[in-house]
Design an enzyme around this catalytic site. Sequence first.
Site, short mmCIF file in Angstrom:
data_model
loop_
_atom_site.label_atom_id
_atom_site.label_comp_id
_atom_site.label_asym_id
_atom_site.label_seq_id
_atom_site.Cartn_x
_atom_site.Cartn_y
_atom_site.Cartn_z
N SER A 26 -0.34 -6.67 -0.59
CA SER A 26 0.37 -6.94 -1.86
C SER A 26 1.88 -6.70 -1.71
CB SER A 26 -0.21 -6.12 -3.01
OG SER A 26 0.07 -4.76 -2.85
N ARG A 42 -1.28 2.85 10.80
CA ARG A 42 -1.36 3.62 12.05
C ARG A 42 -0.03 4.32 12.29
NH1 ARG A 42 -5.50 3.10 15.40
NH2 ARG A 42 -4.29 3.60 17.25
N LEU A 88 3.04 5.22 14.30
CA LEU A 88 3.75 4.53 15.38
C LEU A 88 4.08 5.49 16.51
CD1 LEU A 88 6.11 2.48 13.09
CD2 LEU A 88 4.33 1.52 14.56
N HIS A 142 5.96 4.39 0.96
CA HIS A 142 4.95 5.44 0.83
C HIS A 142 4.62 5.62 -0.65
CE1 HIS A 142 2.67 9.01 1.83
NE2 HIS A 142 3.25 9.60 0.80
N THR A 193 11.31 7.86 10.82
CA THR A 193 11.73 8.72 11.92
C THR A 193 10.47 9.19 12.64
OG1 THR A 193 11.67 10.59 10.41
CG2 THR A 193 13.82 9.53 10.74
N LEU A 196 6.29 12.09 10.27
CA LEU A 196 5.65 11.25 9.27
C LEU A 196 6.23 11.48 7.87
CD1 LEU A 196 3.27 9.20 9.29
CD2 LEU A 196 1.82 11.09 8.52
N ASP A 197 6.64 10.40 7.21
CA ASP A 197 7.01 10.41 5.79
C ASP A 197 8.18 11.32 5.43
OD1 ASP A 197 4.89 8.65 5.37
OD2 ASP A 197 3.49 10.24 4.85
N GLU A 206 6.09 -0.33 -6.62
CA GLU A 206 6.27 -0.62 -5.18
C GLU A 206 6.80 -2.03 -4.99
OE1 GLU A 206 3.14 0.23 -2.36
OE2 GLU A 206 2.41 1.93 -3.51
C1 GRF Z 1 0.70 0.82 -0.45
O1 GRF Z 1 0.25 1.72 -1.42
C2 GRF Z 1 1.80 1.40 0.36
O2 GRF Z 1 2.60 2.28 -0.36
C3 GRF Z 1 1.04 2.16 1.43
O3 GRF Z 1 -0.06 1.35 1.72
C4 GRF Z 1 -0.38 0.54 0.59
C5 GRF Z 1 -0.36 -0.89 1.06
O4 GRF Z 1 -0.84 -1.79 0.09
N1 GRF Z 1 1.90 2.43 2.56
P1 GRF Z 1 -0.69 -3.35 0.32
O5 GRF Z 1 -1.42 -3.68 1.62
O6 GRF Z 1 0.76 -3.67 0.41
O7 GRF Z 1 -1.35 -3.99 -0.85
#
Ligand code: GRF
Length: 213
Positions: free
Chosen positions: A13, A91, A93, A109, A141, A144-145, A174
Amino acid sequence: MKKIVILISGRGSNLEAILQANILKAGQAQVVQVICNRPEALGIDIAKKYQIPVTIIDHTSFSARNLYDEALLEKTLSFAPDLVVLAGYMRILSGPFVSQFFGKLINIHPSLLPSFPGLNTHAAALKTGVKWHGATVHFVTKDLDVGPIIIQGIVPVLPNDTESSLAARVFEVEHQIYPQAIEWYIREQLVLELGNVRVDPARQQFFMLPPTP
Ligand code: GRF
């Protein structure tokens, strides 16, 4: 024309929201490739719908983790991207990948970092009882996160929220902030300073997205 490679693992999405971004319609950037590590991912169909070429590198077909990591790095480099976008790429990286694309590699995230890094962020938000939740776009970086934050989108946590109702609200934000972050990057309006990111005010005024009602 700047070249973007997008890495996905799932639904796609965010990929779709990015593919509808004005910066792409204006011809200032092009998504040259989607790379996916799961052959059954729904996001592959989204890429096809927008006629974006897809490379599938199935991580389960490699005998060792480092072999997959090397193949991913080599394939991504072959497109000489100006920007690598992680859009639900599930995954971690490798160090060489992150070093190679440092400053050109961004992730989204589903929490207001630094709160709730890692997985199951919506459950963690509900359990903790925070009243605001959201999503963060940041540079990647080696840890993670925790990379420099580019933009955050905020949503309220409502009294009757479930994980799925909260996730749906976060997805809405998002899909607004990821295209915005990419637009800033492509227009060279992001300035990295001492590990922080700001939007260059000489070029465009910074703005915050309003919370989703
Ligand atoms: C999202 O919630 C994003 O924040 C996280 O993974 C999910 C991916 O959703 N990293 P989509 O595949 O973009 O629908």
